[in-house]
Write a protein that holds these residues in place. Structure first.
Motif, PDB file in Angstrom:
ATOM      1  N   ARG A 130       0.813  -1.211   0.000  1.00  0.00           N
ATOM      2  CA  ARG A 130       0.000   0.000   0.000  1.00  0.00           C
ATOM      3  C   ARG A 130       0.851   1.268   0.000  1.00  0.00           C
ATOM      4  N   ARG A 131       2.056   1.200   0.556  1.00  0.00           N
ATOM      5  CA  ARG A 131       2.881   2.398   0.710  1.00  0.00           C
ATOM      6  C   ARG A 131       3.935   2.550  -0.394  1.00  0.00           C
ATOM      7  N   LEU A 132       3.857   1.728  -1.424  1.00  0.00           N
ATOM      8  CA  LEU A 132       4.807   1.874  -2.531  1.00  0.00           C
ATOM      9  C   LEU A 132       4.563   3.190  -3.267  1.00  0.00           C
ATOM     10  N   ASP A 191       4.125   4.618  -6.198  1.00  0.00           N
ATOM     11  CA  ASP A 191       3.835   4.432  -7.614  1.00  0.00           C
ATOM     12  C   ASP A 191       2.320   4.497  -7.789  1.00  0.00           C
ATOM     13  N   PRO A 192       1.821   4.834  -8.991  1.00  0.00           N
ATOM     14  CA  PRO A 192       0.376   4.833  -9.215  1.00  0.00           C
ATOM     15  C   PRO A 192      -0.235   3.458  -8.940  1.00  0.00           C
ATOM     16  N   ALA A 193      -1.482   3.459  -8.557  1.00  0.00           N
ATOM     17  CA  ALA A 193      -2.155   2.215  -8.159  1.00  0.00           C
ATOM     18  C   ALA A 193      -2.150   1.184  -9.280  1.00  0.00           C
ATOM     19  N   HIS A 194      -2.328   1.629 -10.533  1.00  0.00           N
ATOM     20  CA  HIS A 194      -2.417   0.654 -11.627  1.00  0.00           C
ATOM     21  C   HIS A 194      -1.071  -0.038 -11.870  1.00  0.00           C
ATOM     22  N   ARG A 195       0.045   0.687 -11.653  1.00  0.00           N
ATOM     23  CA  ARG A 195       1.354   0.055 -11.815  1.00  0.00           C
ATOM     24  C   ARG A 195       1.631  -0.935 -10.682  1.00  0.00           C
ATOM     25  N   ILE A 196       1.261  -0.573  -9.471  1.00  0.00           N
ATOM     26  CA  ILE A 196       1.429  -1.491  -8.344  1.00  0.00           C
ATOM     27  C   ILE A 196       0.573  -2.731  -8.554  1.00  0.00           C
ATOM     28  N   SER A 197      -0.647  -2.541  -9.032  1.00  0.00           N
ATOM     29  CA  SER A 197      -1.559  -3.673  -9.254  1.00  0.00           C
ATOM     30  C   SER A 197      -1.059  -4.597 -10.355  1.00  0.00           C
ATOM     31  N   ARG A 198      -0.467  -4.012 -11.388  1.00  0.00           N
ATOM     32  CA  ARG A 198       0.130  -4.848 -12.436  1.00  0.00           C
ATOM     33  C   ARG A 198       1.278  -5.679 -11.872  1.00  0.00           C
ATOM     34  N   GLY A 199       2.092  -5.058 -11.022  1.00  0.00           N
ATOM     35  CA  GLY A 199       3.178  -5.797 -10.386  1.00  0.00           C
ATOM     36  C   GLY A 199       2.659  -6.935  -9.527  1.00  0.00           C
ATOM     37  N   ILE A 200       1.590  -6.670  -8.777  1.00  0.00           N
ATOM     38  CA  ILE A 200       0.982  -7.713  -7.948  1.00  0.00           C
ATOM     39  C   ILE A 200       0.498  -8.867  -8.818  1.00  0.00           C
ATOM     40  N   ALA A 201      -0.179  -8.533  -9.914  1.00  0.00           N
ATOM     41  CA  ALA A 201      -0.675  -9.578 -10.822  1.00  0.00           C
ATOM     42  C   ALA A 201       0.474 -10.411 -11.369  1.00  0.00           C
ATOM     43  N   ALA A 202       1.591  -9.750 -11.721  1.00  0.00           N
ATOM     44  CA  ALA A 202       2.753 -10.479 -12.241  1.00  0.00           C
ATOM     45  C   ALA A 202       3.341 -11.398 -11.186  1.00  0.00           C
ATOM     46  N   GLY A 203       3.433 -10.929  -9.947  1.00  0.00           N
ATOM     47  CA  GLY A 203       3.979 -11.752  -8.867  1.00  0.00           C
ATOM     48  C   GLY A 203       3.100 -12.944  -8.543  1.00  0.00           C
ATOM     49  N   VAL A 204       1.794 -12.725  -8.565  1.00  0.00           N
ATOM     50  CA  VAL A 204       0.864 -13.834  -8.301  1.00  0.00           C
ATOM     51  C   VAL A 204       0.973 -14.884  -9.398  1.00  0.00           C
ATOM     52  N   PHE A 205       1.009 -14.437 -10.658  1.00  0.00           N
ATOM     53  CA  PHE A 205       1.148 -15.389 -11.764  1.00  0.00           C
ATOM     54  C   PHE A 205       2.460 -16.167 -11.650  1.00  0.00           C
ATOM     55  N   LEU A 223      -8.477  -0.806  -4.209  1.00  0.00           N
ATOM     56  CA  LEU A 223      -8.093  -0.681  -2.808  1.00  0.00           C
ATOM     57  C   LEU A 223      -6.868   0.217  -2.646  1.00  0.00           C
ATOM     58  N   ILE A 224      -5.862  -0.006  -3.483  1.00  0.00           N
ATOM     59  CA  ILE A 224      -4.649   0.808  -3.402  1.00  0.00           C
ATOM     60  C   ILE A 224      -4.941   2.245  -3.816  1.00  0.00           C
ATOM     61  N   HIS A 225      -5.776   2.408  -4.845  1.00  0.00           N
ATOM     62  CA  HIS A 225      -6.140   3.757  -5.292  1.00  0.00           C
ATOM     63  C   HIS A 225      -6.857   4.516  -4.175  1.00  0.00           C
ATOM     64  N   ALA A 226      -7.805   3.845  -3.491  1.00  0.00           N
ATOM     65  CA  ALA A 226      -8.537   4.485  -2.392  1.00  0.00           C
ATOM     66  C   ALA A 226      -7.600   4.816  -1.233  1.00  0.00           C
ATOM     67  N   TYR A 227      -6.681   3.917  -0.937  1.00  0.00           N
ATOM     68  CA  TYR A 227      -5.732   4.167   0.152  1.00  0.00           C
ATOM     69  C   TYR A 227      -4.838   5.369  -0.171  1.00  0.00           C
ATOM     70  N   GLN A 228      -4.356   5.437  -1.400  1.00  0.00           N
ATOM     71  CA  GLN A 228      -3.487   6.548  -1.784  1.00  0.00           C
ATOM     72  C   GLN A 228      -4.221   7.877  -1.746  1.00  0.00           C
ATOM     73  N   ARG A 229      -5.475   7.911  -2.201  1.00  0.00           N
ATOM     74  CA  ARG A 229      -6.252   9.148  -2.148  1.00  0.00           C
ATOM     75  C   ARG A 229      -6.507   9.570  -0.708  1.00  0.00           C
ATOM     76  N   ARG A 230      -6.823   8.609   0.140  1.00  0.00           N
ATOM     77  CA  ARG A 230      -7.059   8.921   1.546  1.00  0.00           C
ATOM     78  C   ARG A 230      -5.791   9.454   2.210  1.00  0.00           C
ATOM     79  N   ARG A 231      -4.663   8.857   1.856  1.00  0.00           N
ATOM     80  CA  ARG A 231      -3.389   9.307   2.427  1.00  0.00           C
ATOM     81  C   ARG A 231      -3.043  10.718   1.955  1.00  0.00           C
TER      82      ARG A 231
END
Length: 215
Positions: free
Chosen positions: A35-37, A39-53, A181-189
């Motif tokens: 959550r604290r990386l 980077d934009p949420a979509h880039r973090i989410s792409r990284g997460i998807a790559a790691g899960v795969f 989730l990451i996008h909402a967290y970043q906006r709230r922060r």
């Protein structure tokens, strides 16, 4: 006085299967870091998807490298992909391995069922075979590739084929869940930081200072 006692091999193995603080605490740490990386949420989410795969692939020992390469290809956050390989752990690997190997055999039209003990022993046998063949270069021993060929046909290739569907599905689900989730967290922060800054400026103004200058 400040020297730390090195961990024993038994403790290292034990913490691999059950980390200090438990799996829940380890998962919480990974989520917190994601959550604290910066980077934009979509880039973090792409990284997460790559790691899960990557966690679904048969490249044991190379999941970090696989995740980093995939994340770079999809322009995701590489650190997020490394953290997301946490999905592949001693609790999930048995399920992932059996699912992918047997699904791969089915996709290849082979009526074969391979269970976890055989998968584990096949990986161990292939590793030992590769090491023995490597040593044969410097000795009089004759290289024997029969065990490695058997491992490739019965475990590795079906695993590689079978990981595609569940790996892509799991990566897609991870992206769909993580991005909002990451996008909402970043906006709230950001809003919290903005509110804190405005409050500080207001306090300076009420004290007679110039909010545009440092004290």
């Amino acid at each position: 006085m400040f020297k730390r006692n090195p961990r024993s091999y038994l403790r290292i193995v034990a913490e691999f299967f059950y980390p200090r603080g438990g799996w829940y605490r380890a998962a919480q740490y990974v989520i917190h870091r994601l959550r604290r990386l910066p980077d934009p949420a979509h880039r973090i989410s792409r990284g997460i998807a790559a790691g899960v795969f990557a966690s679904f692939t048969p490249f044991y020992g190379l999941h970090f490298l696989t995740a980093a390469i995939l994340s770079w290809l999809v322009r995701g956050n590489v650190l997020a992909s490394l953290l997301a390989t946490f999905v592949g752990n001693p609790l999930t690997f048995p399920l992932i391995a059996e699912l992918c190997v047997n699904l791969g055999h089915a996709m290849m039209g082979q009526n074969v069922v391979v269970h976890l003990p055989e998968i584990v022993s096949s990986f161990a046998g292939a590793t030992n075979g590769l090491w023995a063949n490597f040593k044969s270069i410097f000795t009089d021993d004759i290289a024997n590739w029969s065990q490695i060929h058997l491992f490739y046909d019965r475990v590795f290739l079906p695993y590689l084929v079978g990981c595609l569907i569940p790996g892509i599905a799991a990566g897609t689900v991870a992206y769909v869940l993580a991005n909002p989730l990451i996008h909402a967290y970043q906006r709230r922060r950001i809003n919290k930081l903005k509110t804190r800054y405005e409050k500080r400026m207001a306090e300076r103004f009420t004290k007679g200072g110039d909010p545009t200058k440092n004290e």
